[in-house]
Design a protein around this motif. Structure first.
Motif, PDB file in Angstrom:
ATOM      1  N   ARG A 249      -4.700  -0.641 -13.211  1.00  7.46           N
ATOM      2  CA  ARG A 249      -3.523  -1.319 -13.776  1.00  7.46           C
ATOM      3  C   ARG A 249      -2.417  -0.325 -14.141  1.00  7.46           C
ATOM      4  O   ARG A 249      -1.236  -0.584 -13.920  1.00  7.46           O
ATOM      5  CB  ARG A 249      -3.939  -2.133 -14.992  1.00  7.46           C
ATOM      6  CG  ARG A 249      -4.778  -3.356 -14.632  1.00  7.46           C
ATOM      7  CD  ARG A 249      -5.051  -4.229 -15.854  1.00  7.46           C
ATOM      8  NE  ARG A 249      -5.693  -5.476 -15.464  1.00  7.46           N
ATOM      9  CZ  ARG A 249      -7.006  -5.657 -15.383  1.00  7.46           C
ATOM     10  NH1 ARG A 249      -7.816  -4.657 -15.674  1.00  7.46           N
ATOM     11  NH2 ARG A 249      -7.518  -6.827 -15.022  1.00  7.46           N
ATOM     12  N   GLU A 250      -2.806   0.814 -14.710  1.00  7.97           N
ATOM     13  CA  GLU A 250      -1.809   1.771 -15.183  1.00  7.97           C
ATOM     14  C   GLU A 250      -1.252   2.654 -14.060  1.00  7.97           C
ATOM     15  O   GLU A 250      -0.095   3.053 -14.105  1.00  7.97           O
ATOM     16  CB  GLU A 250      -2.415   2.656 -16.286  1.00  7.97           C
ATOM     17  CG  GLU A 250      -2.727   1.906 -17.571  1.00  7.97           C
ATOM     18  CD  GLU A 250      -1.488   1.279 -18.198  1.00  7.97           C
ATOM     19  OE1 GLU A 250      -0.443   1.962 -18.274  1.00  7.97           O
ATOM     20  OE2 GLU A 250      -1.573   0.094 -18.609  1.00  7.97           O
ATOM     21  N   CYS A 251      -2.101   2.949 -13.076  1.00  5.06           N
ATOM     22  CA  CYS A 251      -1.663   3.844 -11.994  1.00  5.06           C
ATOM     23  C   CYS A 251      -1.324   3.083 -10.719  1.00  5.06           C
ATOM     24  O   CYS A 251      -0.888   3.700  -9.722  1.00  5.06           O
ATOM     25  CB  CYS A 251      -2.747   4.879 -11.704  1.00  5.06           C
ATOM     26  SG  CYS A 251      -3.159   5.909 -13.138  1.00  5.06           S
ATOM     27  N   CYS A 252      -1.560   1.791 -10.734  1.00 10.83           N
ATOM     28  CA  CYS A 252      -1.160   0.908  -9.625  1.00 10.83           C
ATOM     29  C   CYS A 252      -1.794   1.367  -8.310  1.00 10.83           C
ATOM     30  O   CYS A 252      -2.910   1.860  -8.277  1.00 10.83           O
ATOM     31  CB  CYS A 252       0.359   0.860  -9.515  1.00 10.83           C
ATOM     32  SG  CYS A 252       1.185   0.569 -11.078  1.00 10.83           S
ATOM     33  N   ASP A 253      -1.060   1.213  -7.220  1.00  3.42           N
ATOM     34  CA  ASP A 253      -1.569   1.580  -5.910  1.00  3.42           C
ATOM     35  C   ASP A 253      -1.505   3.074  -5.658  1.00  3.42           C
ATOM     36  O   ASP A 253      -1.829   3.534  -4.559  1.00  3.42           O
ATOM     37  CB  ASP A 253      -0.777   0.845  -4.818  1.00  3.42           C
ATOM     38  CG  ASP A 253      -1.066  -0.636  -4.802  1.00  3.42           C
ATOM     39  OD1 ASP A 253      -2.147  -1.025  -5.285  1.00  3.42           O
ATOM     40  OD2 ASP A 253      -0.218  -1.412  -4.317  1.00  3.42           O
ATOM     41  N   LEU A 254      -1.089   3.841  -6.656  1.00  5.42           N
ATOM     42  CA  LEU A 254      -1.045   5.288  -6.517  1.00  5.42           C
ATOM     43  C   LEU A 254      -2.411   5.922  -6.773  1.00  5.42           C
ATOM     44  O   LEU A 254      -2.606   7.108  -6.510  1.00  5.42           O
ATOM     45  CB  LEU A 254      -0.013   5.884  -7.476  1.00  5.42           C
ATOM     46  CG  LEU A 254       1.422   5.353  -7.311  1.00  5.42           C
ATOM     47  CD1 LEU A 254       2.319   5.958  -8.374  1.00  5.42           C
ATOM     48  CD2 LEU A 254       1.948   5.650  -5.914  1.00  5.42           C
ATOM     49  N   LEU A 255      -3.355   5.135  -7.294  1.00  5.34           N
ATOM     50  CA  LEU A 255      -4.710   5.628  -7.528  1.00  5.34           C
ATOM     51  C   LEU A 255      -5.405   5.816  -6.180  1.00  5.34           C
ATOM     52  O   LEU A 255      -5.652   4.856  -5.456  1.00  5.34           O
ATOM     53  CB  LEU A 255      -5.485   4.644  -8.400  1.00  5.34           C
ATOM     54  CG  LEU A 255      -6.917   5.023  -8.764  1.00  5.34           C
ATOM     55  CD1 LEU A 255      -6.946   6.265  -9.649  1.00  5.34           C
ATOM     56  CD2 LEU A 255      -7.608   3.851  -9.472  1.00  5.34           C
ATOM     57  N   SER A 256      -5.715   7.060  -5.833  1.00  4.18           N
ATOM     58  CA  SER A 256      -6.301   7.366  -4.528  1.00  4.18           C
ATOM     59  C   SER A 256      -7.810   7.494  -4.571  1.00  4.18           C
ATOM     60  O   SER A 256      -8.496   7.162  -3.604  1.00  4.18           O
ATOM     61  CB  SER A 256      -5.714   8.674  -3.975  1.00  4.18           C
ATOM     62  OG  SER A 256      -4.330   8.551  -3.762  1.00  4.18           O
ATOM     63  N   ALA A 257      -8.341   8.027  -5.656  1.00  5.73           N
ATOM     64  CA  ALA A 257      -9.785   8.255  -5.737  1.00  5.73           C
ATOM     65  C   ALA A 257     -10.249   8.081  -7.169  1.00  5.73           C
ATOM     66  O   ALA A 257      -9.549   8.463  -8.116  1.00  5.73           O
ATOM     67  CB  ALA A 257     -10.123   9.656  -5.232  1.00  5.73           C
TER      68      ALA A 257
END
Length: 486
Positions: A249-257
């Motif tokens: 939720r906090e990092c959105c679609d930028l969360l890679s791993a």
């Protein structure tokens, strides 16, 4: 089929004469590394190892094998963990290694695509893409030796599945040698093409049982210009899914791993590399290793720091380290990668590749730990993996020095217990490694009659003589009996 030459030595000599010493290996010392699994636990047998230099030669080699009744065992970097590329017959199996087919045929930066041969090492592809300011997102611990053909054949996963998907999502087209030596050229780079069945999907994840992949068109993405890496100490292992939900939720679609690392992981990584710099962080029942990545001018650090603050406020995290440099980030990721090497150094152990719904990850690990403590208290369970996609590697390390029969009995018991838990959670026994020969019986026990009919029907259509990798995924009378696995 030529019935005059049935002796393996005669066939090997014939292949050597026809294709030459660079393309054919027959001496046991030369073929050993192709006949042994990655960790050196199991050794197989083969008539010869064929090493085609291009698609035309690969086609001729497959045609030769078909004419003389030799089974083809396709092999890339031989980094698989389920014996899927292991030859098992000194009388009937030929390894076809794609290692010499290692050319990058082209990169189209404007199209965000590349065409690469099957023997290209994954790290080399990533380096070539980076030189064009692009990124190939498949990332594995073995990327320095794993080849893209093998990655495709096993539908490899890795650490970036959360954001970019499995290998399947990165493949635009394939070139494949079929069972009669015919070459299917499906190297399209189109993103949208509904012209009938998507034939490439048949070969992705088939583990070399339907054809020999010789080249691939792959999808590239813009190279991330900013990456933030965090190593967080969890207050409770059961909080891992709540922490993951917060990160999404906090990092959105930028969360890679988002990787779960057990405390034993740092011990194992240090055993693998005593020089590894471990983070100065509080002792905890579990840790989370997280990557957040972006391109362009977006400032990631405040985003990640805000997520860290919220995780602390909510009691999910008791301590954490945010990498201050690329080298520190690399050290943090080396903990994750080094765990595998550390386990291998302790000897033969159970390696699992289990999948459950992400919401059930914490419960699955807790139940597995309880069962191991109850049934195999002298063994070391190590549970870690890709939390966001529900893929947990629940490995079991037996005590050192056990006689082989006792060791194998313990590992077989552990596998049976864990598979039963997976079944209760309606999970899967192979999230990313494939079936190979190691999980073949477990796969058979879980196939429905309809699934069995479809799988055998496809095999019969594309490979009626069972030429390609017999005994991988599905039992075959053409599989050799020269190796045994627990």
């Amino acid at each position: 089929m030529d019935t005059k030459l049935t002796n393996a030595a005669d066939l090997a000599a014939m292949m050597l004469e026809r294709f030459g010493p660079r393309s054919v290996l027959t001496e046991p010392t030369d073929t050993l590394r192709y006949r042994r699994d990655w960790h050196g636990d199991v050794e197989g047998s083969a008539v010869a190892v064929l090493r085609p230099g291009d698609t035309e030669e690969a086609s001729a080699m497959v045609r030769f094998c078909a004419e003389h009744g030799l089974a083809v065992v396709p092999q890339g970097g031989n980094t698989g963990l389920v014996l899927g590329a292991l030859p098992t017959s000194a009388r009937g199996h030929v390894v076809v290694s794609t290692e010499r087919m290692n050319r990058i045929r082209g990169i189209d930066a404007a199209d965000f695509s590349a065409v690469v041969e099957a023997g290209c090492v994954l790290a080399a592809i990533k380096d070539a893409a980076e030189a064009e300011d692009l990124f190939f997102p498949l990332s594995l611990g073995a990327e320095g030796s794993a080849q893209i053909g093998g990655n495709i054949s096993t539908n490899a996963g890795g650490i970036n599945v959360l954001r970019y998907g499995m290998t399947r999502e990165m493949i635009l087209g394939l070139e494949v040698v079929l069972a009669d030596g015919t070459v299917w050229n499906g190297l399209s780079t189109l993103r949208k093409n509904n012209s009938g069945l998507d034939l490439k999907q048949l070969f992705i994840g088939a583990e070399g049982t339907l054809g020999l992949i010789t080249a691939a068109a792959i999808r590239l993405v813009p190279k991330p210009s900013h990456v933030e890496t965090a190593f967080l100490a969890l207050a409770d292992r059961n909080d891992v899914m709540a922490l993951y939900a917060l990160a999404r939720r906090e990092c959105c679609d930028l969360l890679s791993a988002f990787e779960l690392v057990p405390p034993e992981g740092m011990t194992l990584a240090k055993e693998a590399d005593p020089s590894l710099a471990l983070p100065q962080i509080a002792d905890a029942p579990a840790y989370a290793l997280i990557d957040v990545a972006a391109t362009g001018s977006l400032d990631l650090k405040p985003l990640v720091e805000r997520f860290f603050e919220l995780a602390m406020e909510r009691g999910y995290v008791i301590d954490g380290v945010l990498a201050a440099s690329q080298s520190q980030a690399a050290d943090l990721w080396q903990i994750r990668d080094g765990m595998n090497e550390g386990q291998a150094k302790r000897g033969v152990h159970l390696r699992t590749d289990l999948s459950v719904p992400p919401s059930k990850v914490a419960a699955f690990i807790e139940e597995g730990m309880r069962e191991m403590a109850l049934r195999l208290p002298d063994c070391l369970p190590v549970a870690y993996g890709h939390v966001g996609d529900g893929n947990i590697h629940f490995n079991v390390l037996p005590p050192a020095g056990l006689p082989r029969e006792e060791r194998d009995a313990k590992l077989a018991s552990a596998k049976k217990v864990l598979n039963a838990i997976v079944d209760r959670y309606q999970g899967g026994i192979s999230a990313e490694h494939g079936i190979g020969r190691l999980k073949r019986d477990d796969f058979a026990a879980r196939r429905s009659p309809v699934q069995q009919e479809i799988l055998t029907g496809i095999k019969a259509l594309l490979d009626p003589a069972d030429l390609f990798n017999p005994g991988c995924q599905i039992a075959s009378p053409r599989d050799g009996a020269d190796v045994t696995v627990f």
